[in-house]
Scaffold this motif. Structure first.
Motif, mmCIF file in Angstrom:
data_model
loop_
_atom_site.group_PDB
_atom_site.id
_atom_site.type_symbol
_atom_site.label_atom_id
_atom_site.label_comp_id
_atom_site.label_asym_id
_atom_site.label_seq_id
_atom_site.Cartn_x
_atom_site.Cartn_y
_atom_site.Cartn_z
ATOM 1 N N LEU A 259 -27.234 7.039 -28.442
ATOM 2 C CA LEU A 259 -27.911 5.725 -29.051
ATOM 3 C C LEU A 259 -27.244 5.051 -29.240
ATOM 4 C CD1 LEU A 259 -28.062 9.148 -32.679
ATOM 5 C CD2 LEU A 259 -30.448 7.620 -30.922
ATOM 6 N N ARG B 157 -30.972 21.102 -28.437
ATOM 7 C CA ARG B 157 -32.117 22.660 -28.425
ATOM 8 C C ARG B 157 -32.054 24.105 -29.210
ATOM 9 N NH1 ARG B 157 -34.152 23.104 -22.318
ATOM 10 N NH2 ARG B 157 -32.675 24.606 -22.342
ATOM 11 N N ASP B 158 -30.667 24.615 -27.917
ATOM 12 C CA ASP B 158 -30.824 25.860 -28.634
ATOM 13 C C ASP B 158 -29.570 26.120 -29.622
ATOM 14 O OD1 ASP B 158 -31.810 25.829 -25.980
ATOM 15 O OD2 ASP B 158 -29.951 25.534 -24.954
ATOM 16 N N ARG C 169 -38.922 20.703 -38.136
ATOM 17 C CA ARG C 169 -39.866 19.070 -37.656
ATOM 18 C C ARG C 169 -40.827 18.821 -39.901
ATOM 19 N NH1 ARG C 169 -45.175 18.339 -34.616
ATOM 20 N NH2 ARG C 169 -46.576 17.631 -35.536
ATOM 21 N N ALA D 189 -37.670 16.887 -41.328
ATOM 22 C CA ALA D 189 -37.111 16.013 -41.064
ATOM 23 C C ALA D 189 -38.189 14.338 -41.159
ATOM 24 C CB ALA D 189 -37.480 16.606 -39.626
ATOM 25 N N GLN D 190 -39.602 15.151 -41.286
ATOM 26 C CA GLN D 190 -40.710 14.211 -41.891
ATOM 27 C C GLN D 190 -40.713 13.867 -43.595
ATOM 28 O OE1 GLN D 190 -43.264 13.014 -39.792
ATOM 29 N NE2 GLN D 190 -43.471 11.860 -41.127
ATOM 30 N N GLU E 247 -37.349 11.739 -43.787
ATOM 31 C CA GLU E 247 -37.880 9.738 -43.330
ATOM 32 C C GLU E 247 -39.065 9.033 -44.481
ATOM 33 O OE1 GLU E 247 -40.106 11.167 -39.805
ATOM 34 O OE2 GLU E 247 -38.415 11.036 -38.738
ATOM 35 N N ASP F 184 -35.428 6.470 -40.542
ATOM 36 C CA ASP F 184 -35.932 7.606 -39.147
ATOM 37 C C ASP F 184 -34.939 8.344 -39.019
ATOM 38 O OD1 ASP F 184 -38.408 6.229 -38.469
ATOM 39 O OD2 ASP F 184 -37.269 4.665 -37.617
ATOM 40 N N TYR F 185 -35.251 9.589 -39.007
ATOM 41 C CA TYR F 185 -34.380 10.773 -38.280
ATOM 42 C C TYR F 185 -34.401 10.882 -37.208
ATOM 43 C CZ TYR F 185 -32.408 15.313 -38.052
ATOM 44 O OH TYR F 185 -32.319 16.380 -37.578
ATOM 45 N N LEU F 186 -32.965 10.936 -36.593
ATOM 46 C CA LEU F 186 -33.320 11.085 -35.397
ATOM 47 C C LEU F 186 -32.754 12.163 -34.650
ATOM 48 C CD1 LEU F 186 -32.643 7.661 -33.679
ATOM 49 C CD2 LEU F 186 -34.660 9.005 -34.106
ATOM 50 N N SER F 187 -32.278 12.710 -33.781
ATOM 51 C CA SER F 187 -31.735 14.376 -33.503
ATOM 52 C C SER F 187 -32.139 14.221 -31.888
ATOM 53 C CB SER F 187 -32.421 15.679 -33.834
ATOM 54 O OG SER F 187 -33.294 16.044 -33.281
ATOM 55 N N PRO F 188 -30.614 13.569 -31.034
ATOM 56 C CA PRO F 188 -30.930 12.814 -29.527
ATOM 57 C C PRO F 188 -30.876 13.595 -28.884
ATOM 58 C CG PRO F 188 -29.196 11.636 -31.006
ATOM 59 C CD PRO F 188 -29.667 12.537 -31.842
ATOM 60 N N SER G 29 -31.842 16.809 -29.626
ATOM 61 C CA SER G 29 -33.028 17.800 -29.261
ATOM 62 C C SER G 29 -33.358 18.613 -28.394
ATOM 63 C CB SER G 29 -33.180 18.380 -31.328
ATOM 64 O OG SER G 29 -34.041 17.277 -30.654
ATOM 65 N N GLY G 30 -33.711 18.078 -27.161
ATOM 66 C CA GLY G 30 -33.862 17.565 -26.295
ATOM 67 C C GLY G 30 -33.594 18.107 -25.105
ATOM 68 N N PHE G 31 -32.232 18.542 -25.191
ATOM 69 C CA PHE G 31 -31.042 18.435 -24.439
ATOM 70 C C PHE G 31 -30.910 20.613 -25.042
ATOM 71 C CE2 PHE G 31 -29.701 14.405 -22.728
ATOM 72 C CZ PHE G 31 -30.599 13.651 -23.774
ATOM 73 N N SER H 106 -37.753 14.332 -27.719
ATOM 74 C CA SER H 106 -38.122 14.919 -28.272
ATOM 75 C C SER H 106 -37.496 15.438 -30.042
ATOM 76 C CB SER H 106 -38.073 16.513 -27.838
ATOM 77 O OG SER H 106 -36.716 17.137 -28.014
ATOM 78 N N GLY H 107 -36.348 14.751 -29.652
ATOM 79 C CA GLY H 107 -35.706 14.337 -31.844
ATOM 80 C C GLY H 107 -36.362 13.205 -31.634
#
Lengths: 210, 210
Positions: A20, A105-106, A114, A117-118, A121, A127-131, A133-135, B133-134
């Motif tokens: 980030l 992700r795992d 989701r 998160a929404q 927000e 904004d909520y970010l989980s940078p 979560s795609g890893f 995706s996050g």
């Protein structure tokens, strides 16, 4: 833009900070109940990474509820999830444009749906970010080995500042050491000592789970 | 570490490239069927961002199947999803350590399930990353406005190189212009002209969906 990242001093939240960093003024924030001084470990890791650091106080009743849930369940998942959601609510109250955490992700726990998160927000105007979560886990481990200087070991020996330390201590004082072993199975923890480039000893990179 | 990112020239995949740039040697890759020259738009956007660019050829039968699916459905979702999964399989065959795409938390299509991600990783020996995706839609829009110089407009007018352009063209040649309107509702598209710092005109930042 200002962002507050829930921070434990472990590898996941440290890597999330580096992801980030390009886009936000990142502040690392550890949520605490005042049970232990574990937040000092997170403060040292944040300093080693070069990020500003702060703590937010969570209501002790949140920890009490989590401990009773974990005792009844016999495992920590729902208690940790309960605390994580409260911690996100607390950092979302700070004067920031965005909040984030290090969930992958795992990860089985904590997870942030989701819908949650929404809702976070919308209610807090952030904004909520989980940078991460795609890893997946192997990608995280490879990136950590390349970028961070990490210490790892059994969870009771590695200094860290996720909620687990305080919840363990609360369990111990209220229900005895045996209760801790019943709820928390032994597992590996990691603690971040700095980035690769800032480290004199780059050989301590064997990592497992956070 | 080498990473191939599925790239359309739009804001999502461009932002994904910037997120991953700190950790990987990122190559932007556009998957194509040979129906149109839309990949040239993606090549220009990649050049403006300063990333190396390549194309991978997808089997025309994948497009044919997608078009028939979309015609039968009356909407594009399942056809696009079919093509996206094939495109990920194709980039995973490249000589890279990781593959990625620009899917966001709030995307309805394409989506990549955790099961598909794990399967892709296991079968091809690569990591799969979806760095956005996050990130929710409002976070993506804010970051895009801060970092990219973007053109937006109706999807038939903005030059881009996602699969949609080729699938539209295939629909048109095989079933006529009316079939295109039946499957694809009008919506906004974006096309990336460069980063903010490399742009002479920083006023073109109104963006909607990719």
């Amino acid at each position: 833009m200002d962002l507050a990242l829930l921070y434990s001093g472990g590898k996941d939240s440290s890597l999330a900070a580096l992801v980030l960093d390009r886009f936000y003024d990142v502040r690392l924030v550890t949520a605490r109940f005042g049970v232990t001084d574990d937040h000092e470990h997170a403060a040292r890791a944040a300093d080693a990474l070069g990020f500003p650091f702060a703590t937010v106080d969570l209501d002790r009743s949140v920890a009490e509820t989590a401990v009773e849930t974990m005792r009844a369940d016999g495992y920590p998942r729902n208690g940790i999830q309960h605390v994580h959601e409260h911690a996100l609510e607390a950092v979302a109250e700070l004067d920031v444009d965005a909040v984030a955490d290090g969930t992958r992700r795992d990860d089985r726990v904590p997870t942030v749906s989701r819908a949650f998160a929404q809702s976070l927000e919308d209610r807090h105007g952030v904004d909520y970010l989980s940078p991460l979560s795609g890893f997946g886990r192997s990608a995280v481990d490879r990136l950590v080995a390349e970028t961070l200087d990490v210490e790892s070991g059994p969870s009771e020996e590695v200094p860290k500042a996720d909620y687990e330390g305080e919840l363990r201590e609360l369990l111990r004082t209220e229900h005895g050491g045996e209760a801790v072993g019943e709820v928390f199975p032994a597992h590996e923890q990691t603690y971040v000592r700095g980035t690769r480039d800032s480290s004199a000893d780059a050989g301590r990179s064997e990592v497992d789970t956070e």
